[in-house]
Design a protein around this motif. Structure first.
Motif, short mmCIF file in Angstrom:
data_model
loop_
_atom_site.label_atom_id
_atom_site.label_comp_id
_atom_site.label_asym_id
_atom_site.label_seq_id
_atom_site.Cartn_x
_atom_site.Cartn_y
_atom_site.Cartn_z
N ASN A 215 0.85 -1.19 0.00
CA ASN A 215 0.00 0.00 0.00
C ASN A 215 0.89 1.25 0.00
N SER A 216 0.32 2.39 -0.38
CA SER A 216 1.19 3.57 -0.51
C SER A 216 0.42 4.88 -0.41
N THR A 217 1.18 5.93 -0.13
CA THR A 217 0.69 7.30 -0.34
C THR A 217 1.46 7.89 -1.49
N THR A 218 0.89 8.89 -2.15
CA THR A 218 1.48 9.35 -3.41
C THR A 218 1.87 10.82 -3.45
N ALA A 219 1.26 11.67 -2.64
CA ALA A 219 1.55 13.10 -2.71
C ALA A 219 2.83 13.43 -1.94
N PRO A 220 3.62 14.37 -2.42
CA PRO A 220 4.80 14.80 -1.67
C PRO A 220 4.42 15.26 -0.27
N GLY A 221 5.22 14.85 0.72
CA GLY A 221 4.95 15.22 2.10
C GLY A 221 3.97 14.32 2.81
N SER A 222 3.47 13.29 2.15
CA SER A 222 2.47 12.41 2.76
C SER A 222 3.12 11.23 3.46
N GLY A 223 2.34 10.56 4.33
CA GLY A 223 2.88 9.43 5.08
C GLY A 223 1.79 8.48 5.54
N GLY A 247 5.33 5.15 2.43
CA GLY A 247 4.89 6.51 2.73
C GLY A 247 5.74 7.44 1.89
N GLN A 248 5.13 8.32 1.16
CA GLN A 248 5.89 9.14 0.22
C GLN A 248 7.04 9.89 0.88
N THR A 249 6.81 10.31 2.15
CA THR A 249 7.85 11.05 2.86
C THR A 249 8.20 10.42 4.21
N PHE A 250 7.22 9.82 4.89
CA PHE A 250 7.46 9.26 6.23
C PHE A 250 6.46 8.15 6.50
N GLY A 251 6.73 7.35 7.52
CA GLY A 251 5.78 6.36 7.99
C GLY A 251 5.34 5.37 6.92
N GLY A 252 6.29 4.67 6.30
CA GLY A 252 5.94 3.72 5.26
C GLY A 252 5.00 2.63 5.74
N GLY A 253 5.18 2.17 6.98
CA GLY A 253 4.27 1.17 7.55
C GLY A 253 3.13 1.83 8.28
N VAL A 254 3.41 2.36 9.48
CA VAL A 254 2.40 3.07 10.26
C VAL A 254 2.94 4.42 10.70
N TYR A 255 2.02 5.35 10.90
CA TYR A 255 2.38 6.65 11.47
C TYR A 255 1.30 7.03 12.47
N SER A 256 1.72 7.45 13.66
CA SER A 256 0.78 7.89 14.69
C SER A 256 1.14 9.31 15.11
N GLU A 257 0.16 10.19 15.07
CA GLU A 257 0.36 11.61 15.31
C GLU A 257 -0.30 12.02 16.62
N GLU A 258 0.44 12.70 17.49
CA GLU A 258 -0.12 13.19 18.75
C GLU A 258 -1.28 14.14 18.47
N PRO A 259 -2.32 14.11 19.35
CA PRO A 259 -2.37 13.44 20.66
C PRO A 259 -2.88 12.00 20.64
N SER A 260 -3.06 11.41 19.47
CA SER A 260 -3.53 10.02 19.42
C SER A 260 -2.48 9.09 20.03
N VAL A 261 -2.93 7.93 20.47
CA VAL A 261 -2.03 6.89 20.97
C VAL A 261 -2.32 5.62 20.18
N ASN A 271 10.66 -4.03 5.33
CA ASN A 271 11.02 -3.27 4.12
C ASN A 271 9.97 -2.27 3.70
N ASN A 272 9.39 -1.56 4.65
CA ASN A 272 8.49 -0.47 4.33
C ASN A 272 9.31 0.77 4.01
N VAL A 273 8.96 1.46 2.95
CA VAL A 273 9.78 2.55 2.43
C VAL A 273 9.49 3.86 3.16
N ASN A 274 10.57 4.55 3.55
CA ASN A 274 10.52 5.81 4.29
C ASN A 274 9.98 5.63 5.70
N GLY A 275 10.41 4.55 6.34
CA GLY A 275 10.09 4.33 7.75
C GLY A 275 9.15 3.17 7.96
N ASN A 276 9.58 2.19 8.75
CA ASN A 276 8.69 1.09 9.09
C ASN A 276 7.55 1.56 9.98
#
Length: 381
Positions: A215-223, A247-261, A271-276
């Motif tokens: 799976n992937s994101t495509t826009a610059p700056g996305s994750g 992830g086009q820029t970060f979080g190739g596998g998962v990304y969690s953004e505060e304040p979420s847990v 081998n997730n691209v731009n961060g497991n």
């Protein structure tokens, strides 16, 4: 039991209903009305009665939608593994009202498209059970969940969301203020432009025994190539496999953004691209027994966490209703979880977990060596 019949649009006896009481009417869609008009008539009968189940006597059939259908009561639609709903690259499928409940079972939903909207929109309760959702494309997430949603034993492949800014969140699911549970399912080859190649969630999300591959994101700056978690509350991922997501820029596998847990446990990242796995120290937390490989490590240091080669095979039919990534001999995922910490009694395929008495369990969605329940062999129980 009360039996009644509807006369089809061609004047032939096509739809028969059976009800145990006035508040529950079932319907069977039969020839010559194995088409959108025949299905719509069945849905109106069942929904207007207060609820019931729709089944099909159509053999292998594709019903093309020219407009989405609304559900206000408790409706179940069982395709028996033979029925496909096709949006014709121009139509959505269903909108579930806050008062409604929709169960889709043993169905394929494909080619749904609805610009600036969603192929499935849920304000009430939505359950996808042994559903295949394939090649749906739009400028918003194919599934919008604002209520309660369960997806299980299902496949989501080749779906895309090409929207911009916030419309581009979620290549398959946008869980936006609702509660979503995903289990025993596979997400492969899905894409979102701005975040969450498979799932973008702003509220409570539970994922277990699930594979995310390519799976992937495509826009610059996305994750968040597979999952992007944000908003408030605590969500969880357990016994999941994340492989070759981008992830086009970060979080190739998962990304969690505060304040979420987001609490991650017993999972495999390969081998997730731009961060497991990426996120803030307070928003991405390990509950142990995660393993990762590739250029980027995960920020986990709980019991059983560590780098290692999971030696995953290609996405394939390894038994059960969905395709999986099977760890090979010598995989760092095998026997990683102590017996007392196994928690789940089966894996994504319906195979027993652990593989033997008092044995350790494998991290990830697949338990190597477990006996598979043959009821799931064809993907439709």
């Amino acid at each position: 039991m009360r039996i009644s019949c509807l006369v089809g649009i061609a004047g032939a006896l096509a739809l028969c209903t059976a009800a145990r009481d006035a508040a529950a009417t079932n319907a069977v869609v039969s020839p010559p009305n194995c088409n959108e008009a025949g299905f719509a008539a069945a849905l109106a009968t069942v929904d207007n009665s207060g609820g019931g189940t729709i089944t099909f006597n159509c053999g292998v059939a594709t019903i093309t939608f020219t407009g989405y259908k609304q559900v206000a009561h408790a409706v179940a639609i069982d395709g028996g593994g033979s029925v496909t709903f096709d949006g014709g690259n121009s139509s959505a499928f269903f909108q579930v009202f806050a008062s409604g409940s929709l169960v889709l079972k043993r169905l394929t939903l494909q080619h749904g498209e609805f610009n600036q909207s969603h192929a499935l929109e849920n304000f009430g309760f939505l359950r996808l059970d042994h559903v295949k959702m394939l090649d749906n494309a739009s400028t918003a997430a194919p599934i919008l969940n604002l209520g309660a949603m369960i997806a299980e034993w299902s496949t989501f492949a080749g779906n895309s969301n090409t929207g911009t800014t916030t419309n581009g969140h979620g290549g398959v699911i946008l869980n936006d203020g609702g509660m979503a549970t995903v289990r025993n399912s596979t997400f492969s080859g899905n894409a979102a432009s701005t975040g969450g190649g498979a799932i973008y969630s702003t509220s409570v999300l539970e994922v277990w025994n699930t594979t995310f591959s390519g799976n992937s994101t495509t826009a610059p700056g996305s994750g968040g190539g597979a999952i992007y978690q944000t908003g408030n509350g605590t969500s969880s991922v357990s016994y999941a496999t994340f492989a070759d997501n981008t992830g086009q820029t970060f979080g190739g596998g998962v990304y969690s953004e505060e304040p979420s847990v987001l609490v991650v446990s017993r999972s495999v990242f390969s081998n997730n691209v731009n961060g497991n796995c990426d996120g803030g120290s307070k928003s991405l937390i390990s509950d142990g027994y995660n393993v990762w490989s590739g250029a980027t490590s995960c920020p986990f240091s709980n019991s059983g966490d560590g780098a290692g080669n999971p030696m995953l095979g290609a996405l394939a039919n390894n038994g059960g209703p969905t395709q999986t990534r099977l760890p090979g001999a010598g995989s760092a995922a095998i026997n990683r979880v102590p017996h007392a910490q196994c928690v789940l009694a089966f894996d994504q395929r319906g195979s027993g977990r652990p593989g033997g008495a008092n044995a350790a369990c494998d991290s990830g969605a697949v338990e190597v060596g477990g006996a598979i329940d043959l009821i799931f062999a064809d993907g439709f129980e």
